[in-house]
Design a protein around this motif. Structure first.
Motif, PDB file in Angstrom:
ATOM      1  N   LEU A 136      88.196  52.044  16.304  1.00  0.00           N
ATOM      2  CA  LEU A 136      88.813  50.942  15.250  1.00  0.00           C
ATOM      3  C   LEU A 136      90.140  50.863  14.834  1.00  0.00           C
ATOM      4  N   ALA A 137      90.823  51.918  15.005  1.00  0.00           N
ATOM      5  CA  ALA A 137      92.365  52.273  14.749  1.00  0.00           C
ATOM      6  C   ALA A 137      92.847  51.351  15.913  1.00  0.00           C
ATOM      7  N   ALA A 138      92.599  51.981  17.100  1.00  0.00           N
ATOM      8  CA  ALA A 138      93.134  51.163  18.337  1.00  0.00           C
ATOM      9  C   ALA A 138      92.875  49.672  18.363  1.00  0.00           C
ATOM     10  N   LEU A 139      91.498  49.189  17.816  1.00  0.00           N
ATOM     11  CA  LEU A 139      91.334  47.583  17.868  1.00  0.00           C
ATOM     12  C   LEU A 139      92.483  46.876  16.749  1.00  0.00           C
ATOM     13  N   LEU A 140      92.271  47.655  15.569  1.00  0.00           N
ATOM     14  CA  LEU A 140      93.262  47.099  14.564  1.00  0.00           C
ATOM     15  C   LEU A 140      94.700  46.804  14.908  1.00  0.00           C
ATOM     16  N   LEU A 141      95.223  48.006  15.614  1.00  0.00           N
ATOM     17  CA  LEU A 141      96.727  47.750  16.185  1.00  0.00           C
ATOM     18  C   LEU A 141      96.584  46.876  17.280  1.00  0.00           C
ATOM     19  N   THR A 142      95.665  46.484  18.216  1.00  0.00           N
ATOM     20  CA  THR A 142      95.690  45.797  19.224  1.00  0.00           C
ATOM     21  C   THR A 142      95.674  44.336  18.432  1.00  0.00           C
ATOM     22  N   ALA A 143      94.700  43.887  17.581  1.00  0.00           N
ATOM     23  CA  ALA A 143      94.888  42.855  16.946  1.00  0.00           C
ATOM     24  C   ALA A 143      95.864  42.325  16.192  1.00  0.00           C
ATOM     25  N   THR A 144      96.751  43.313  15.529  1.00  0.00           N
ATOM     26  CA  THR A 144      97.707  42.924  14.712  1.00  0.00           C
ATOM     27  C   THR A 144      99.233  43.120  15.617  1.00  0.00           C
ATOM     28  N   THR A 145      99.069  43.372  16.902  1.00  0.00           N
ATOM     29  CA  THR A 145     100.425  43.304  17.704  1.00  0.00           C
ATOM     30  C   THR A 145     100.337  42.645  18.871  1.00  0.00           C
ATOM     31  N   VAL A 146      99.432  43.187  19.788  1.00  0.00           N
ATOM     32  CA  VAL A 146      99.186  42.650  21.008  1.00  0.00           C
ATOM     33  C   VAL A 146      98.693  41.293  21.055  1.00  0.00           C
ATOM     34  N   ALA A 147      97.730  41.033  20.308  1.00  0.00           N
ATOM     35  CA  ALA A 147      96.975  40.054  20.124  1.00  0.00           C
ATOM     36  C   ALA A 147      97.408  38.675  19.555  1.00  0.00           C
ATOM     37  N   THR A 148      98.699  38.933  18.735  1.00  0.00           N
ATOM     38  CA  THR A 148      99.429  37.778  18.192  1.00  0.00           C
ATOM     39  C   THR A 148     100.079  37.005  19.173  1.00  0.00           C
ATOM     40  N   ALA A 197      90.483  50.852  29.793  1.00  0.00           N
ATOM     41  CA  ALA A 197      90.244  50.442  28.607  1.00  0.00           C
ATOM     42  C   ALA A 197      91.671  49.980  27.834  1.00  0.00           C
ATOM     43  N   VAL A 198      92.732  50.952  28.302  1.00  0.00           N
ATOM     44  CA  VAL A 198      94.072  50.423  27.560  1.00  0.00           C
ATOM     45  C   VAL A 198      94.676  49.487  28.210  1.00  0.00           C
ATOM     46  N   LEU A 199      94.495  49.534  29.696  1.00  0.00           N
ATOM     47  CA  LEU A 199      95.078  48.206  30.520  1.00  0.00           C
ATOM     48  C   LEU A 199      94.433  47.034  29.943  1.00  0.00           C
ATOM     49  N   LEU A 200      93.089  46.889  29.743  1.00  0.00           N
ATOM     50  CA  LEU A 200      92.463  45.859  29.337  1.00  0.00           C
ATOM     51  C   LEU A 200      92.726  45.303  27.932  1.00  0.00           C
ATOM     52  N   LEU A 201      93.122  46.044  27.140  1.00  0.00           N
ATOM     53  CA  LEU A 201      93.856  45.773  25.753  1.00  0.00           C
ATOM     54  C   LEU A 201      95.200  45.222  26.076  1.00  0.00           C
ATOM     55  N   ILE A 202      95.901  45.916  26.822  1.00  0.00           N
ATOM     56  CA  ILE A 202      97.365  45.412  26.957  1.00  0.00           C
ATOM     57  C   ILE A 202      97.288  44.251  27.760  1.00  0.00           C
ATOM     58  N   SER A 203      96.377  43.827  28.689  1.00  0.00           N
ATOM     59  CA  SER A 203      96.229  42.481  29.388  1.00  0.00           C
ATOM     60  C   SER A 203      95.995  41.432  28.692  1.00  0.00           C
ATOM     61  N   ILE A 204      95.639  41.672  27.275  1.00  0.00           N
ATOM     62  CA  ILE A 204      95.623  40.401  26.365  1.00  0.00           C
ATOM     63  C   ILE A 204      96.852  39.970  26.132  1.00  0.00           C
ATOM     64  N   ARG A 205      97.851  40.468  26.193  1.00  0.00           N
ATOM     65  CA  ARG A 205      99.263  39.689  25.998  1.00  0.00           C
ATOM     66  C   ARG A 205      99.983  39.655  27.345  1.00  0.00           C
ATOM     67  N   TRP A 206      99.977  40.735  28.169  1.00  0.00           N
ATOM     68  CA  TRP A 206     100.605  40.653  29.615  1.00  0.00           C
ATOM     69  C   TRP A 206      99.746  40.746  30.620  1.00  0.00           C
ATOM     70  N   HIS A 207      99.942  39.653  31.565  1.00  0.00           N
ATOM     71  CA  HIS A 207      99.241  39.554  32.621  1.00  0.00           C
ATOM     72  C   HIS A 207      99.422  40.681  33.740  1.00  0.00           C
ATOM     73  N   LEU A 208      98.378  41.636  33.975  1.00  0.00           N
ATOM     74  CA  LEU A 208      98.304  42.574  34.679  1.00  0.00           C
ATOM     75  C   LEU A 208      97.633  42.175  36.174  1.00  0.00           C
ATOM     76  N   HIS A 209      98.357  42.626  37.343  1.00  0.00           N
ATOM     77  CA  HIS A 209      97.636  42.496  38.553  1.00  0.00           C
ATOM     78  C   HIS A 209      96.642  43.527  38.791  1.00  0.00           C
ATOM     79  N   GLU A 210      95.563  42.848  39.294  1.00  0.00           N
ATOM     80  CA  GLU A 210      94.414  43.853  39.485  1.00  0.00           C
ATOM     81  C   GLU A 210      94.686  44.954  40.296  1.00  0.00           C
ATOM     82  N   VAL A 211      95.749  45.075  41.194  1.00  0.00           N
ATOM     83  CA  VAL A 211      96.084  46.348  41.968  1.00  0.00           C
ATOM     84  C   VAL A 211      96.373  47.386  40.980  1.00  0.00           C
ATOM     85  N   ILE A 212      97.219  47.126  39.904  1.00  0.00           N
ATOM     86  CA  ILE A 212      97.560  48.096  38.874  1.00  0.00           C
ATOM     87  C   ILE A 212      96.226  48.762  38.585  1.00  0.00           C
TER      88      ILE A 212
END
Length: 383
Positions: A166-178, A324-339
């Protein structure tokens, strides 16, 4: 053994590639083949984790996993799921969504891309919960001992993994997801969407995992009393079995596997849009890959691979954590599937190599009368 395990996969591969070539030509043939390879590489860690769950089931439920389960995986996640995404986000009926995918694939891709933040949040949090519950448990063997041993101690705190998630989700929602990634390279504030979807992912894990764990415990208790029940039944002139209890336990483990497979499918489905917008090419390619994932799972179970290579399951769960981390990062930055594919393959390859090294050290110790303390420590920790 190979034909028995991979026979259906070989058959589906031949049928799928032939269908693509006959109806759409050699370009479709090539795209379907590429998508199949993509799905296998992205989901190999899924097969390793699935094997850890599937080995607890009997042969009947393993067959169910390869038959009914594959229908759910192929038609549910690889065909129906992308359509449902568009249907919900664009407020269209399922039939209208299919017509949109066929008549205007570019618009269809745009709608799926815009829905990616909610998909990534749900799948990312579900996979993160799997990784955290693995890493916070005390285990006989540790792969990265200096990290896993202290984390196992923290895992003794009730609800610690949920708190971290939940802490990771809160961090993602308030930073990456903005500033979430949208089609055309645009960005939008998706904090509320990501927060709600992430909570749904955590709740889904807790619900399905809790139910499967409950029935697993019931099954273990039933097995301890199996002999007494059978003796009592014989004296009463009956022939009971523990099939009902085992069936319930296996059924919820089956549900857990299907939800797990669905979470792993998110990156494959979204990544497929980087290659093609054609919904039927996607269904054929990802469906073929899904068949191999299940066949690999069965092969790992029947060969006892997880028991022979002690760190393989560790590597798979680390790959899950990375995904899981890459999926959360991909909310803001487009990541190629090869990564994402390279992360999973690399971690599993390293864990496989560590397992081979540990097995060689164990064999040398046994042949040499015990060897040194340093070698024994290395075999236990994998480092």
């Amino acid at each position: 053994m190979i034909l028995r395990t991979f026979g259906w996969s070989f058959g589906v591969t031949a049928a799928g590639l032939a269908t693509a070539a006959i109806f759409w030509g050699w370009e479709a043939f090539a795209i379907v083949a590429i998508l199949s390879i993509l799905e296998i590489s992205l989901s190999f860690d899924n097969a390793v984790v699935n094997a850890g769950v599937l080995k607890r089931m009997n042969e009947f439920w393993q067959r169910i996993f390869l038959t009914i389960g594959i229908l759910i995986a192929v038609f549910g996640m690889r065909l129906v799921f992308p359509v449902l995404i568009v249907s919900v986000t664009a407020q269209l009926g399922p039939v209208e969504a299919v017509e949109l995918a066929l008549d205007d694939p570019d618009r269809y891709e745009e709608l799926v891309t815009d829905a990616h933040p909610s998909i990534a949040a749900f799948g990312g949090m579900f996979l993160l919960m799997i990784f955290l519950n693995f890493i916070f448990q005390k285990r006989e063997h540790t792969w990265i001992g200096w990290l896993e041993r202290p984390l196992a101690k923290l895992g003794r705190i009730d609800g610690f993994s949920v708190g971290v998630a939940l802490a990771a989700l809160l961090l993602t929602a308030t930073t990456v997801a903005t500033s979430a990634y949208q089609h055309g390279g645009l960005h939008a504030d998706k904090s509320d969407t990501v927060l709600l979807s992430g909570i749904a992912g955590v709740l889904t894990y807790l619900l399905v995992g809790g139910l499967s764990g409950f029935f697993e415990n019931r099954l273990e208790e039933g097995e301890e009393k199996a002999a007494e029940r059978q003796e009592a039944a014989k004296r009463a002139g009956r022939d009971p079995s523990a099939v009902g209890l085992a069936g319930r336990a296996a059924f919820f483990l089956f549900l857990y596997l299907e939800v797990l497979d669905a979470s792993f499918s998110f990156d494959g489905v979204i990544g497929a849009f980087a290659i093609t917008n054609h919904i039927f090419w996607m269904a054929l390619g990802l469906g073929i890959g899904a068949m191999y994932v299940r066949s690999i799972t069965i092969y790992l179970v029947r060969q006892g691979t997880l028991d022979n290579y002690r760190y393989l399951e560790h590597g798979a769960h680390y790959a899950i954590g990375a995904l899981a981390v890459l999926l959360l990062i991909s909310i803001r930055w487009h990541l190629h599937e090869v990564i994402t594919g390279l992360f999973g393959v690399t971690l599993i390859a390293l864990s496989f190599w560590s397992s081979l090294r540990a097995n060689r050290i164990d064999a040398a110790n046994a042949a040499g009368g015990g060897g040194g303390d340093k070698e024994r420590t290395g075999a236990r920790s994998g480092v």
